[in-house]
Design a protein around this motif. Structure first.
Motif, mmCIF file in Angstrom:
data_model
loop_
_atom_site.group_PDB
_atom_site.id
_atom_site.type_symbol
_atom_site.label_atom_id
_atom_site.label_comp_id
_atom_site.label_asym_id
_atom_site.label_seq_id
_atom_site.Cartn_x
_atom_site.Cartn_y
_atom_site.Cartn_z
ATOM 1 N N ARG A 243 -4.976 3.980 -4.000
ATOM 2 C CA ARG A 243 -5.168 2.551 -3.799
ATOM 3 C C ARG A 243 -4.277 2.057 -2.664
ATOM 4 N NH1 ARG A 243 -4.295 1.281 -10.132
ATOM 5 N NH2 ARG A 243 -2.299 2.173 -9.496
ATOM 6 N N ARG A 244 -4.895 1.467 -1.671
ATOM 7 C CA ARG A 244 -4.157 0.897 -0.552
ATOM 8 C C ARG A 244 -3.651 -0.498 -0.940
ATOM 9 N NH1 ARG A 244 -7.775 3.973 3.689
ATOM 10 N NH2 ARG A 244 -6.051 4.800 4.942
ATOM 11 N N GLY A 245 -2.481 -0.856 -0.433
ATOM 12 C CA GLY A 245 -1.936 -2.166 -0.751
ATOM 13 C C GLY A 245 -0.873 -2.587 0.240
ATOM 14 N N VAL A 246 -0.176 -3.644 -0.114
ATOM 15 C CA VAL A 246 0.955 -4.125 0.671
ATOM 16 C C VAL A 246 2.203 -4.060 -0.199
ATOM 17 C CG1 VAL A 246 -0.489 -5.647 2.070
ATOM 18 C CG2 VAL A 246 0.671 -6.562 0.056
ATOM 19 N N VAL A 247 3.337 -3.947 0.464
ATOM 20 C CA VAL A 247 4.645 -4.064 -0.183
ATOM 21 C C VAL A 247 5.386 -5.173 0.537
ATOM 22 C CG1 VAL A 247 6.867 -2.959 -0.604
ATOM 23 C CG2 VAL A 247 4.751 -1.670 -0.939
ATOM 24 N N PHE A 248 5.770 -6.187 -0.192
ATOM 25 C CA PHE A 248 6.478 -7.310 0.410
ATOM 26 C C PHE A 248 7.974 -7.027 0.415
ATOM 27 C CE2 PHE A 248 2.593 -9.428 -1.198
ATOM 28 C CZ PHE A 248 2.138 -9.930 0.016
ATOM 29 N N ARG A 249 8.561 -7.103 1.600
ATOM 30 C CA ARG A 249 10.004 -6.965 1.720
ATOM 31 C C ARG A 249 10.704 -8.309 1.574
ATOM 32 N NH1 ARG A 249 12.621 -3.177 0.407
ATOM 33 N NH2 ARG A 249 14.272 -3.646 1.914
ATOM 34 N N SER A 250 10.020 -9.389 1.940
ATOM 35 C CA SER A 250 10.536 -10.739 1.692
ATOM 36 C C SER A 250 9.382 -11.711 1.797
ATOM 37 C CB SER A 250 11.651 -11.122 2.680
ATOM 38 O OG SER A 250 11.155 -11.219 4.001
ATOM 39 N N LEU A 251 9.502 -12.830 1.066
ATOM 40 C CA LEU A 251 8.492 -13.883 1.093
ATOM 41 C C LEU A 251 9.219 -15.226 1.081
ATOM 42 C CD1 LEU A 251 7.496 -11.676 -1.468
ATOM 43 C CD2 LEU A 251 5.349 -12.700 -0.694
ATOM 44 N N GLU A 252 9.265 -15.880 2.219
ATOM 45 C CA GLU A 252 9.856 -17.215 2.305
ATOM 46 C C GLU A 252 8.817 -18.230 1.838
ATOM 47 O OE1 GLU A 252 13.148 -17.018 4.038
ATOM 48 O OE2 GLU A 252 12.592 -14.903 3.804
ATOM 49 N N ALA A 253 9.204 -19.190 1.012
ATOM 50 C CA ALA A 253 8.295 -20.225 0.531
ATOM 51 C C ALA A 253 9.044 -21.541 0.425
ATOM 52 C CB ALA A 253 7.699 -19.840 -0.818
ATOM 53 N N ALA A 254 8.303 -22.643 0.609
ATOM 54 C CA ALA A 254 8.934 -23.952 0.706
ATOM 55 C C ALA A 254 9.034 -24.705 -0.616
ATOM 56 C CB ALA A 254 8.177 -24.809 1.733
ATOM 57 N N ARG A 255 8.617 -24.092 -1.736
ATOM 58 C CA ARG A 255 8.715 -24.734 -3.048
ATOM 59 C C ARG A 255 9.589 -23.873 -3.949
ATOM 60 N NH1 ARG A 255 7.030 -28.532 -0.726
ATOM 61 N NH2 ARG A 255 4.961 -29.482 -0.867
ATOM 62 N N LEU A 256 10.606 -24.478 -4.539
ATOM 63 C CA LEU A 256 11.541 -23.721 -5.362
ATOM 64 C C LEU A 256 10.902 -23.212 -6.653
ATOM 65 C CD1 LEU A 256 14.353 -22.630 -5.948
ATOM 66 C CD2 LEU A 256 14.987 -24.904 -6.816
ATOM 67 N N VAL B 35 -4.808 -3.973 8.722
ATOM 68 C CA VAL B 35 -3.659 -4.855 8.507
ATOM 69 C C VAL B 35 -4.022 -6.188 7.864
ATOM 70 C CG1 VAL B 35 -2.312 -3.812 10.368
ATOM 71 C CG2 VAL B 35 -3.774 -5.784 10.882
ATOM 72 N N THR B 36 -5.312 -6.453 7.651
ATOM 73 C CA THR B 36 -5.698 -7.724 7.029
ATOM 74 C C THR B 36 -6.416 -7.531 5.699
ATOM 75 O OG1 THR B 36 -7.787 -7.813 8.291
ATOM 76 C CG2 THR B 36 -5.851 -8.917 9.250
ATOM 77 N N ALA B 37 -7.297 -6.531 5.604
ATOM 78 C CA ALA B 37 -8.108 -6.346 4.389
ATOM 79 C C ALA B 37 -7.375 -5.421 3.423
ATOM 80 C CB ALA B 37 -9.474 -5.782 4.757
ATOM 81 N N ARG B 38 -6.404 -5.973 2.722
ATOM 82 C CA ARG B 38 -5.610 -5.227 1.751
ATOM 83 C C ARG B 38 -5.914 -5.784 0.368
ATOM 84 N NH1 ARG B 38 -3.964 -0.977 4.739
ATOM 85 N NH2 ARG B 38 -2.539 -0.517 3.032
ATOM 86 N N TRP B 39 -6.286 -4.914 -0.554
ATOM 87 C CA TRP B 39 -6.878 -5.375 -1.799
ATOM 88 C C TRP B 39 -5.965 -5.241 -3.005
ATOM 89 C CZ3 TRP B 39 -10.299 -8.380 -0.197
ATOM 90 C CH2 TRP B 39 -11.044 -8.085 0.957
ATOM 91 N N GLY B 40 -4.662 -5.277 -2.762
ATOM 92 C CA GLY B 40 -3.711 -5.265 -3.861
ATOM 93 C C GLY B 40 -2.299 -5.191 -3.338
ATOM 94 N N LEU B 41 -1.345 -5.432 -4.222
ATOM 95 C CA LEU B 41 0.060 -5.291 -3.844
ATOM 96 C C LEU B 41 0.732 -4.305 -4.779
ATOM 97 C CD1 LEU B 41 2.371 -6.941 -5.774
ATOM 98 C CD2 LEU B 41 1.081 -8.881 -4.916
ATOM 99 N N HIS B 42 1.634 -3.525 -4.205
ATOM 100 C CA HIS B 42 2.456 -2.592 -4.972
ATOM 101 C C HIS B 42 3.849 -3.183 -5.133
ATOM 102 C CE1 HIS B 42 -0.454 0.521 -3.279
ATOM 103 N NE2 HIS B 42 -0.495 0.754 -4.580
ATOM 104 N N ASN B 43 4.385 -3.010 -6.329
ATOM 105 C CA ASN B 43 5.727 -3.512 -6.590
ATOM 106 C C ASN B 43 6.321 -2.737 -7.763
ATOM 107 O OD1 ASN B 43 7.888 -5.282 -6.092
ATOM 108 N ND2 ASN B 43 7.254 -6.640 -7.744
ATOM 109 N N ALA B 44 7.630 -2.748 -7.866
ATOM 110 C CA ALA B 44 8.308 -2.181 -9.025
ATOM 111 C C ALA B 44 8.552 -3.304 -10.028
ATOM 112 C CB ALA B 44 9.625 -1.537 -8.609
#
Length: 249
Positions: free
Chosen positions: A97-110, A174-183
């Motif tokens: 399964r191909r996915g993305v791994v986020f190293r950081s995600l900045e967001a403007a709502r706490l 780099v755009t059509a990613r159909w899931g995220l991997h995380n621990a």
């Protein structure tokens, strides 16, 4: 076997865990050797590469999150709508399964930051952010609040060009990613998503002052990006974590 690179999701998502829209996206990508990022991925995954190049990619993606909703309920207008900028890598797991791994995600709502950090163990960070558009130029700005390092910034502007009628394999990759991997508490988590095909436009990077890529444990880019794209956005659904993972259906 690794699932093919595809502009369409590989499988149907039944139950809906989350709904949201991703709007006014700038996708900026640099090529990187897989061995430079393999240690930054969760257990059970490896860097995803394009066969023809042997490279993987670092993505800096800025956009507007719009009306996040839970379990099919209507999206929230204020707390569920905010600018976001993420630093991400591309992964494939032992099940192909191909996915993305986020190293950081900045967001403007706490509040969404706290929910995502506690509930999904995602590295969300509260930041002061803005998105402005002037004709065909769109600008994104972010300055980190919590947790630190406080004050780290990302400021970038792109000029939107022509519609991409036939995206290349790299542009799909780099755009059509159909899931995220995380621990998730020491276990593998794969969270699938589905959305319509991306409407993509070529874009020119006019300026980029970024401190987020290096803060995410990656080498700061020294070369121009290999790909710069813009999309007006898509509506997105996330399904429950897929088996095998840390949480069962």
């Amino acid at each position: 076997m690794v699932e093919p690179v595809s502009p369409d999701p590989p499988e149907h998502i039944g139950r809906t865990l989350l709904t949201q829209s991703w709007l006014d996206l700038a996708f900026i990508h640099w090529a990187v050797e897989p061995e430079l990022v393999s240690g930054l991925l969760p257990a059970g995954t490896r860097p995803d590469v394009l066969d023809e190049s042997g490279k993987t990619y670092v993505g800096l993606v800025a956009f507007r999150m719009h009306r996040v909703g839970w379990l099919g309920l209507p999206g929230v207008p204020y707390f569920g709508t905010f600018p976001e900028t993420n630093v991400r890598l591309y992964s494939v797991d032992e099940h192909g399964r191909r996915g993305v791994v986020f190293r950081s995600l900045e967001a403007a709502r706490l509040l969404p930051v706290l929910i995502a950090r506690v509930g999904f163990r995602l590295p969300y960070i509260w930041a002061r952010m803005s998105i402005r558009r002037d004709g065909d130029v769109i600008s994104y700005a972010s300055r980190r609040r919590w947790p630190g390092p406080r004050g780290l910034c990302c400021e970038l502007s792109v000029r939107i060009g022509e519609r991409v009628e036939r995206p290349t394999e790299l542009e799909h990759f780099v755009t059509a990613r159909w899931g995220l991997h995380n621990a998730w508490f020491g276990r593998e988590l794969y969270l699938p998503n589905a959305h319509p095909r991306w409407p993509l436009y070529r874009a020119e990077l006019l300026s980029c002052k970024d401190e987020l890529v290096r803060a995410a444990g990656l080498p700061a880019p020294t070369d121009p990006p290999i790909s710069v794209l813009y999309s007006p956005g898509v509506p997105v659904r996330f399904g429950p974590p897929a088996r095998p993972s840390g949480i069962e259906h």
